[in-house]
Design an enzyme around this catalytic site. Structure first.
Site, PDB file in Angstrom:
ATOM      1  N   ARG A  55      11.431  23.486  -4.842  1.00 36.74           N
ATOM      2  CA  ARG A  55       9.978  23.683  -4.982  1.00 36.74           C
ATOM      3  C   ARG A  55       9.448  22.991  -6.234  1.00 36.74           C
ATOM      4  O   ARG A  55       8.282  22.613  -6.319  1.00 36.74           O
ATOM      5  CB  ARG A  55       9.611  25.167  -4.978  1.00 36.74           C
ATOM      6  N   TYR A 108     -14.554  15.205   3.349  1.00 35.02           N
ATOM      7  CA  TYR A 108     -13.703  15.723   4.424  1.00 35.02           C
ATOM      8  C   TYR A 108     -14.011  17.227   4.620  1.00 35.02           C
ATOM      9  O   TYR A 108     -14.182  17.965   3.657  1.00 35.02           O
ATOM     10  CB  TYR A 108     -12.246  15.517   4.015  1.00 35.02           C
ATOM     11  N   ASP A 180     -10.835  10.826  -3.591  1.00 32.33           N
ATOM     12  CA  ASP A 180      -9.951  10.943  -2.427  1.00 32.33           C
ATOM     13  C   ASP A 180      -9.913   9.557  -1.781  1.00 32.33           C
ATOM     14  O   ASP A 180     -10.902   9.102  -1.210  1.00 32.33           O
ATOM     15  CB  ASP A 180     -10.509  12.009  -1.477  1.00 32.33           C
ATOM     16  N   LYS A 205      -2.049  10.242   6.699  1.00 35.14           N
ATOM     17  CA  LYS A 205      -2.859   9.286   7.455  1.00 35.14           C
ATOM     18  C   LYS A 205      -2.256   7.880   7.356  1.00 35.14           C
ATOM     19  O   LYS A 205      -1.165   7.652   7.825  1.00 35.14           O
ATOM     20  CB  LYS A 205      -4.301   9.349   6.951  1.00 35.14           C
TER      21      LYS A 205
HETATM   22  C1  LIG Z   1      -7.011  14.303   6.496  1.00 36.86           C
HETATM   23  C2  LIG Z   1      -7.737  14.234   5.205  1.00 36.86           C
HETATM   24  C3  LIG Z   1      -7.504  15.177   4.194  1.00 36.86           C
HETATM   25  C4  LIG Z   1      -6.542  16.319   4.382  1.00 36.86           C
HETATM   26  O1  LIG Z   1      -5.245  15.863   4.552  1.00 36.86           O
HETATM   27  P1  LIG Z   1      -4.118  16.720   5.361  1.00 36.86           P
HETATM   28  O2  LIG Z   1      -2.900  15.906   5.151  1.00 36.86           O
HETATM   29  O3  LIG Z   1      -4.572  16.816   6.768  1.00 36.86           O
HETATM   30  O4  LIG Z   1      -4.066  18.053   4.685  1.00 36.86           O
HETATM   31  C5  LIG Z   1      -8.202  15.052   3.009  1.00 36.86           C
HETATM   32  N1  LIG Z   1      -9.093  14.057   2.826  1.00 36.86           N
HETATM   33  C6  LIG Z   1      -9.348  13.140   3.772  1.00 36.86           C
HETATM   34  C7  LIG Z   1     -10.332  12.079   3.510  1.00 36.86           C
HETATM   35  C8  LIG Z   1      -8.670  13.197   4.998  1.00 36.86           C
HETATM   36  O5  LIG Z   1      -8.930  12.292   5.941  1.00 36.86           O
END
Ligand SMILES: *Cc1c(COP(=O)(O)O)cnc(C)c1O
Length: 392
Positions: A55, A108, A180, A205
């Site tokens: 962890r 998001y 982000d 992603k």
């Molecule tokens: C998908 C996404 C998230 C969250 O990511 P997860 O891996 O699904 O928790 C945060 N910000 C953006 C822009 C995203 O597309």
């Protein structure tokens, strides 16, 4: 009765090899045995390097983290169990009760929810402003604003934030800027080079790229904040699985190839869709008719990404017909997979918004967002043209 044979509880040593593996080994061990308490002290005090408990960190997270650090020009970024875990520990590490967070108004959905529903329970206020307008962001700052959270390219209308302008405002006011960078990726833009203090990714992603690992990443420019992120991830248990890290590392090795091919296809697909009857508009930052095209050309340096959206004139009925006529393209609410995926914001990511709120963001019942994958461009163009014809 004679003794039944038993499997020894102590695991066998890893077989010796004078040669080394070329692929990264997968290390799922939860715990690491030290020689004695002094050796463990030396490790915790940083005099020797080693792991204690997964962890708190493990080799597969470390390997992946250093790769993403290299892409982002970061140092000591933390890999987390999901993109939302990365957003979460950024908030946990940087904020305290009494602080205010200013978010971009097209964040998001889960990030929006964290800011509006969860942070206030901990005494942290949040409000939102249009990140394409640095003056609006400046006007929304409060004396107690501690952090601004934006995405450079928004979902699903692909608006491009005034990152340079917002970074100037943040620096002048002593506010942390968190970006982000999931949609944009460091192939297009490295937020630390534009004044960001914190960079966040959903590695799930484009970076991992195969829709088989859920992971995040967060890095900070300031070493003290970077340390706080690491501690927060261990304390709140937002650690990633070694296997997911291993999968993501494997995916990341082909990230540039996937990205550049998908981007080239997205540009062609956007232009093709824009010429079809029944398509009311196409949103792609690379097109001259996109509201932020000029900013995209300079800020994104002509790399407009793999994401595009389009609006069918026939509303929800047309959207249903389109999705049914394109069964080869997964209608699934994600992005960045190696295969093209299609999402319908009004029924998924933005379903919690009122119709008026959706309309204010430019999201209609006929709108699809496309995450372009690596299929041949001709195949996609044909499939989508069939969908548009069925919808018309
Ligand atoms: C998908 C996404 C998230 C969250 O990511 P997860 O891996 O699904 O928790 C945060 N910000 C953006 C822009 C995203 O597309």
């Amino acid at each position: 009765m004679s003794d039944a044979p038993h499997v020894p509880a102590r695991r066998q040593p890893w077989p010796e090899s004078a040669s080394r593996p070329v692929a990264t080994p997968l290390q799922p061990s939860v715990v690491y045995a030290a020689a004695d308490p002094d050796a463990l002290d030396a490790q915790y005090e940083g005099r020797t390097r080693g792991y204690a408990y997964a962890r708190e960190g493990h080799p597969n997270a470390e390997v992946l983290g250093r790769m993403i650090d290299g892409l982002e020009g970061a140092d000591g970024g933390v890999v987390t169990g999901s993109g939302m875990a990365a957003v979460g520990i950024a908030m946990l590490a940087a904020l305290r009760a009494g602080d205010h967070v200013l978010g971009g108004n097209q964040l998001y959905g889960r990030s929006l929810r964290m800011l509006t529903e969860d942070l206030p329970r901990f005494g942290i206020a949040a409000s939102f402003a249009d990140p394409t307008d640095a003056a609006a962001v400046a006007a929304a700052l409060r004396p107690e604003t501690r952090l601004i959270l934006i995405e450079t390219v928004s979902n699903p209308t692909l608006r491009v934030a005034d990152l340079e302008g917002i970074a100037r405002v943040a620096r002048a006011r002593g506010v942390l800027l968190a970006v982000d960078n999931t949609f944009t990726t460091p192939r297009t833009l490295r937020p630390f080079e534009h004044g960001a203090d914190i960079v966040i990714h959903s590695v799930t992603k484009l970076l991992a790229g195969h829709a088989d690992a859920t992971l995040g990443y967060v890095a900070a420019r300031d070493p003290a904040l970077a340390g706080a992120l690491r501690v927060a991830a261990a304390t709140w248990g937002m650690t990633p699985s070694p296997f997911d890290c291993w999968l993501a590392e494997r995916g990341l090795l082909s990230f540039e190839l996937r990205h550049d091919r998908a981007q080239a296809t997205a540009a062609r697909l956007a232009d093709h869709l824009a010429g079809l009857p029944g398509v009311r508009r196409v949103l792609y930052p690379g097109r001259a008719d996109h509201p932020d095209h000029d900013r995209a050309r300079t800020l994104l340096d002509g790399r407009f990404g793999n994401m595009l959206s389009f609006d069918l004139a026939g509303g929800r009925a047309a959207a249903n017909a389109f999705a049914r006529a394109c069964p080869a393209i997964a209608f699934a609410p994600t992005l960045g997979d190696i295969a093209t995926t299609l999402s319908h914001p009004a029924s998924s990511s933005h379903r919690a918004l009122s119709p008026d709120a959706r309309a204010a963001l430019g999201i209609t019942e006929g709108m699809f967002r496309v995450s372009v994958g690596v299929e041949p461009a001709e195949t996609l163009i044909e499939e989508m043209a069939r969908g548009v014809a069925a919808a018309a």
